[in-house]
Structure formats: structure tokens, C-alpha cells
Design a protein around this motif. Sequence first.
Motif, PDB file in Angstrom:
ATOM      1  N   PHE B  12       0.836  -1.211   0.000  1.00 56.20           N
ATOM      2  CA  PHE B  12       0.000   0.000   0.000  1.00 56.20           C
ATOM      3  C   PHE B  12       0.869   1.258   0.000  1.00 56.20           C
ATOM      4  O   PHE B  12       0.689   2.170  -0.815  1.00 56.20           O
ATOM      5  N   MET B  13       1.828   1.291   0.920  1.00 59.30           N
ATOM      6  CA  MET B  13       2.666   2.488   1.061  1.00 59.30           C
ATOM      7  C   MET B  13       3.642   2.630  -0.109  1.00 59.30           C
ATOM      8  O   MET B  13       3.911   3.742  -0.576  1.00 59.30           O
ATOM      9  N   GLN B  15       3.166   1.650  -3.182  1.00 57.27           N
ATOM     10  CA  GLN B  15       2.414   2.148  -4.349  1.00 57.27           C
ATOM     11  C   GLN B  15       2.067   3.622  -4.203  1.00 57.27           C
ATOM     12  O   GLN B  15       2.085   4.378  -5.167  1.00 57.27           O
ATOM     13  N   MET B  16       1.741   4.009  -2.953  1.00 60.17           N
ATOM     14  CA  MET B  16       1.360   5.400  -2.741  1.00 60.17           C
ATOM     15  C   MET B  16       2.547   6.333  -3.009  1.00 60.17           C
ATOM     16  O   MET B  16       2.410   7.360  -3.687  1.00 60.17           O
ATOM     17  N   GLU B  19       3.161   6.489  -6.729  1.00 58.10           N
ATOM     18  CA  GLU B  19       2.156   7.285  -7.430  1.00 58.10           C
ATOM     19  C   GLU B  19       2.333   8.782  -7.172  1.00 58.10           C
ATOM     20  O   GLU B  19       1.956   9.615  -7.997  1.00 58.10           O
ATOM     21  N   ILE B  20       2.912   9.110  -6.033  1.00 56.54           N
ATOM     22  CA  ILE B  20       3.153  10.530  -5.722  1.00 56.54           C
ATOM     23  C   ILE B  20       4.364  11.060  -6.470  1.00 56.54           C
ATOM     24  O   ILE B  20       4.351  12.167  -6.998  1.00 56.54           O
ATOM     25  N   PRO B  23       4.871  11.075 -11.163  1.00 56.71           N
ATOM     26  CA  PRO B  23       4.434  12.210 -11.998  1.00 56.71           C
ATOM     27  C   PRO B  23       5.383  13.405 -11.927  1.00 56.71           C
ATOM     28  O   PRO B  23       5.336  14.292 -12.785  1.00 56.71           O
ATOM     29  N   LYS B 103       3.595   9.629   7.792  1.00 59.54           N
ATOM     30  CA  LYS B 103       2.341   8.992   7.379  1.00 59.54           C
ATOM     31  C   LYS B 103       1.199   9.529   8.240  1.00 59.54           C
ATOM     32  O   LYS B 103       1.402   9.721   9.444  1.00 59.54           O
ATOM     33  N   PRO B 104       0.008   9.681   7.709  1.00 56.27           N
ATOM     34  CA  PRO B 104      -0.363   9.479   6.308  1.00 56.27           C
ATOM     35  C   PRO B 104       0.277  10.530   5.402  1.00 56.27           C
ATOM     36  O   PRO B 104       0.358  11.703   5.773  1.00 56.27           O
ATOM     37  N   PHE B 105       0.741  10.053   4.241  1.00 52.71           N
ATOM     38  CA  PHE B 105       1.481  10.938   3.342  1.00 52.71           C
ATOM     39  C   PHE B 105       0.587  12.011   2.741  1.00 52.71           C
ATOM     40  O   PHE B 105      -0.517  11.732   2.288  1.00 52.71           O
ATOM     41  N   PRO B 107       0.756  14.288  -0.420  1.00 48.65           N
ATOM     42  CA  PRO B 107       1.564  14.323  -1.642  1.00 48.65           C
ATOM     43  C   PRO B 107       2.435  15.574  -1.773  1.00 48.65           C
ATOM     44  O   PRO B 107       3.628  15.481  -2.082  1.00 48.65           O
TER      45      PRO B 107
END
Lengths: 145, 123
Positions: B12-13, B15-16, B19-20, B23, B103-105, B107
Motif C-alpha cells: 500500500f505504502m 504504491q502510494m 504514485e506521488i 508524476p 504517514k499518512p502521506f 503528496p
Amino acid sequence: MGLDMAKYRRIFLEEAADHLAEISRAMLDLEKEMASVEAIDTIFRMAHSIKSMAASLGYDPVADLSHRMEDRMEGVRSAGRVRDPAELALLFRSLEALEAMVAAVSDEQDLLPADEALLAELAAESPADTIEPDPVGGEPKKARS
Amino acid sequence: MARVLIADDASFMRQMIREIIEPEGHEVVGEATNGIEAVDLYKELQPDLVTMDIVMPKRSGIDAVKTILAETPTACVVMCSALGQETLVMEALQAGARDFIVKPFKPDSVIATLKKVLEKADD
């Protein structure tokens, strides 16, 4: 920037199911050996991981309960063992509550706040923590109020 | 833009973070799921930056960052921490980690921290 939260909800449900199963296995190990370092560490890490994921998704009741479990396990880790069957039973009740919450997320039901009594019990100092042996022998005394 | 190694036991982390940062032009060159893998993949991949979770199996992120920095003092490591881990974060920073993200991150905060750390590394 926006993250695809539906995707992370799916990942949360998959990982939480795995983590809860690992916690369950570790607690069964603790029933046999209350000082199992591996089982204690596993429960600590799994609770920590569920907390982080839940907090990321705004599942506050899940984050609150798993946070308390993590803190409790940190104490258990420091003590080197689960104190007694009552503490293990508390951990089992916490696991059941956490499983119910994750099921509610899965079923897209409203998440109810974590049971305050359970949270308080997890946060409470264990009786063993409040008693320390008298260094010169004799009766145990209260260490902290 | 940087080549990044992500070390976290939670998919989960990982991938997060991916994804941040992707890009923003960063390339995720590897993912480690425990502290031992983090050290091994650091040696193999020589990334520009590592995001290192603190609580991981087999070897903690604190141990991993100490090992990496002992061998590569210029390594850029950013710790990933949760609330309540302030003492561990301080230990990692004292060991040479460059910064930390919580956490929670968020972005924007993750991107800003990595940017700051990478700019300082270029100085």
C-alpha cells in the motif's frame, strides 16, 4: 494531485485481511508461548501497518484501535512477554473488534467509533507494570500511581 | 530527476509513494520489503535517494539506514515515519538520514521534502 482512493481501498482490504490473519496466528502462538519474540514483533508490525493504511484513507476508528494495539504491543515488547491470560484475552478482543471494522469497510457500511472501553483498557497500565519488587526483598510496592 | 529506491513492507505504502513521485519525473528503480533487501538493493542499484520505512521485518529501517550510511556516507535517505515515532526519527537523523516524511502521506509535502533533499545533495 489526487490519488485513486478506490484503488487504495482495495489494496487496504487485501493487506488488512493478510495482516489480521497474521495477527491471529501470532496470538495463537502467544497462547502457547507468552514470550515468543517473533509473535510479539509480528503483532506490533501488523498493527502498525494497518494503522498507517487506515490513517491514509481516513478510516479513523480503524487507525485509533490499531494505534492502541501497536502501543500496547510496544509495552509487551519492552516487557519481553505477554503478562498473563487476561492481557492475551484483551488482545484477542481487540483483534475481533478490528476484524469487525475491516469487514464494515469491505461491506461499505458506516464505521462506528472504536469502543471507548476497549481503547481505555488497551491504554491502561497493566497491573504488572504498577508493581515492582522491593529491591531489598519483602513485599512488592507500587511503582507508579 | 532522481532514481529512487522505496523501502517499505507494505505494498500500500510503496504504491502510494510511487504514485506521488513518478508524476514529478522521478524513476522508481527498486522496491524493498524489509531492511535486508533495502541494504542489498541500495548496493546493487545505487539510487539517488531512498525512502525508508522505520518499522520493517527482518531488519528495521533504522538499522538499514545505519548500514547504508556506514558504507556510503553520501547516501540520501529520507525516513518514512508515523506519529509517535519521534525518537526513532531523531535516531535516524542523527545517523545521517537527510529528512523524514510522515504517514499518512500528504503528496505535496512528500514532493517538497524530496525536492529539498535532492537540491541539497546537488550542492
